[in-house]
Motif scaffolding. Sequence first.
Motif, mmCIF file in Angstrom:
data_model
loop_
_atom_site.group_PDB
_atom_site.id
_atom_site.type_symbol
_atom_site.label_atom_id
_atom_site.label_comp_id
_atom_site.label_asym_id
_atom_site.label_seq_id
_atom_site.Cartn_x
_atom_site.Cartn_y
_atom_site.Cartn_z
ATOM 1 N N HIS A 25 -23.182 37.392 27.235
ATOM 2 C CA HIS A 25 -22.055 36.713 26.619
ATOM 3 C C HIS A 25 -20.953 36.486 27.642
ATOM 4 C CE1 HIS A 25 -20.776 40.943 26.453
ATOM 5 N NE2 HIS A 25 -19.543 40.470 26.460
ATOM 6 N N GLN A 26 -20.111 35.539 27.346
ATOM 7 C CA GLN A 26 -18.963 35.232 28.199
ATOM 8 C C GLN A 26 -17.759 36.010 27.697
ATOM 9 O OE1 GLN A 26 -19.014 33.214 30.930
ATOM 10 N NE2 GLN A 26 -16.935 33.874 31.333
ATOM 11 N N ALA A 27 -17.198 36.879 28.545
ATOM 12 C CA ALA A 27 -16.073 37.710 28.121
ATOM 13 C C ALA A 27 -14.814 36.868 27.935
ATOM 14 C CB ALA A 27 -15.824 38.802 29.160
ATOM 15 N N ASP A 28 -14.034 37.198 26.896
ATOM 16 C CA ASP A 28 -12.741 36.562 26.676
ATOM 17 C C ASP A 28 -11.727 37.118 27.668
ATOM 18 O OD1 ASP A 28 -13.709 35.067 24.565
ATOM 19 O OD2 ASP A 28 -13.295 36.658 23.117
ATOM 20 N N VAL A 29 -10.804 36.285 28.081
ATOM 21 C CA VAL A 29 -9.771 36.693 29.026
ATOM 22 C C VAL A 29 -8.436 36.718 28.307
ATOM 23 C CG1 VAL A 29 -8.561 36.154 31.170
ATOM 24 C CG2 VAL A 29 -11.017 35.693 30.974
ATOM 25 N N THR A 30 -7.709 37.847 28.437
ATOM 26 C CA THR A 30 -6.366 37.954 27.881
ATOM 27 C C THR A 30 -5.372 37.750 29.011
ATOM 28 O OG1 THR A 30 -7.095 39.522 26.197
ATOM 29 C CG2 THR A 30 -4.729 39.429 26.665
ATOM 30 N N TRP A 31 -4.566 36.702 28.899
ATOM 31 C CA TRP A 31 -3.593 36.377 29.946
ATOM 32 C C TRP A 31 -2.238 36.962 29.588
ATOM 33 C CZ3 TRP A 31 -5.831 34.501 34.118
ATOM 34 C CH2 TRP A 31 -7.024 33.772 33.979
ATOM 35 N N GLY A 32 -1.664 37.735 30.514
ATOM 36 C CA GLY A 32 -0.312 38.232 30.324
ATOM 37 C C GLY A 32 0.700 37.171 30.735
ATOM 38 N N PRO A 33 1.971 37.413 30.453
ATOM 39 C CA PRO A 33 3.004 36.437 30.851
ATOM 40 C C PRO A 33 3.094 36.320 32.366
ATOM 41 C CG PRO A 33 4.011 38.491 30.101
ATOM 42 C CD PRO A 33 2.553 38.591 29.795
ATOM 43 N N GLU A 34 3.425 35.141 32.861
ATOM 44 C CA GLU A 34 3.567 34.942 34.297
ATOM 45 C C GLU A 34 4.803 35.686 34.805
ATOM 46 O OE1 GLU A 34 3.528 30.922 35.540
ATOM 47 O OE2 GLU A 34 1.570 30.465 34.630
ATOM 48 N N LEU A 35 4.662 36.274 35.996
ATOM 49 C CA LEU A 35 5.767 37.003 36.604
ATOM 50 C C LEU A 35 6.276 36.234 37.811
ATOM 51 C CD1 LEU A 35 4.294 40.636 36.472
ATOM 52 C CD2 LEU A 35 5.738 39.486 34.778
ATOM 53 N N ASP A 36 7.556 36.365 38.067
ATOM 54 C CA ASP A 36 8.194 35.678 39.176
ATOM 55 C C ASP A 36 8.355 36.645 40.352
ATOM 56 O OD1 ASP A 36 11.079 34.999 40.561
ATOM 57 O OD2 ASP A 36 9.952 33.185 40.047
#
Length: 307
Positions: A25-36
């Motif tokens: 299966h293809q794992a789902d990716v959880t994206w966190g907020p972008e950091l500066d």
Amino acid sequence: MHKPFSLLFSVFLIGTALHAQTKTHQADVTWGPELDIKKDGVFQSVIDDDDDAIYQLMMRKHDYFIQRMDAGLHVVYQKPLDLELDKERLSLGNILVTQDNIVVFAHYYDRKLDENQLFMETYAKSDFTPVKRLTKIARIAAEKASNSGAFDVETSPDGSKVLVYMAKPTDKEENKKFEMQVFDGDMTPIWSKDITLPYPSDEFSVEQVELDNDGSVVGLGKKYAEKHEAKDLKRAGQATYEHHLLVLTKDDNELQDYPIKVANKFLQDMTLRMGTTGNIVCGGFFSNTGTWSIRGTFFLSLDRQTK
């Protein structure tokens, strides 16, 4: 020189598991907020994690920060580390997360006193409020900075104990000398001992040092044959070293020394892991007696109580 094998072995096992997963299966990716980068700093390392948080070391300009993120990868706090004492800048060492605290270690070579000094400060991991400010906890007498010994720190698997161990300056012909200090999770001293390895420095190397939940220290090392003997062994295709497990407890006056041998096999490389429960687990590569060619991987376990 065999540490890359341990890394390769770990990567091989992890890679095999990941490959097996991606085939199904293809794992789902959880994206966190972008950091500066200018605001949040540059990521240095993951210090530790627990059930609901990840602790990271960040750097902005020349200053270090501890960052706690929640399970959704949102920043809970980012707090600066205070590494200055009496207008002297200390060098950052280890950072440990215990059951309740974040413990920061830093060291400094005092040229006036000819001492390599270790300092500690403690913060509550929930909100990073100071629990104990920079305090000197260990020192190594050293006549010069180029041979000033070294500090290292380990925590037990359950986070209830902390080990500070100091390698003292020694010459090549001498047996290496260490001081071991074991603390509880609040960094209250439990026991301390000075020890000398039972072998000369050129015949023994310490590969790993671990701390068990009961406060005992476990070391994995290699005992090499003496030079004249090693030449004969190598010429005959025989092993020139063997692995030893060294154990030190609160009640011991000397190191307990256990050779790790398996009949008809040469254990070329070994690493050990101590979980929160169960026996000590070891793994690595082996070859058959009489050859240095790697034939496969092995796992073995050691009794946690008796070692």
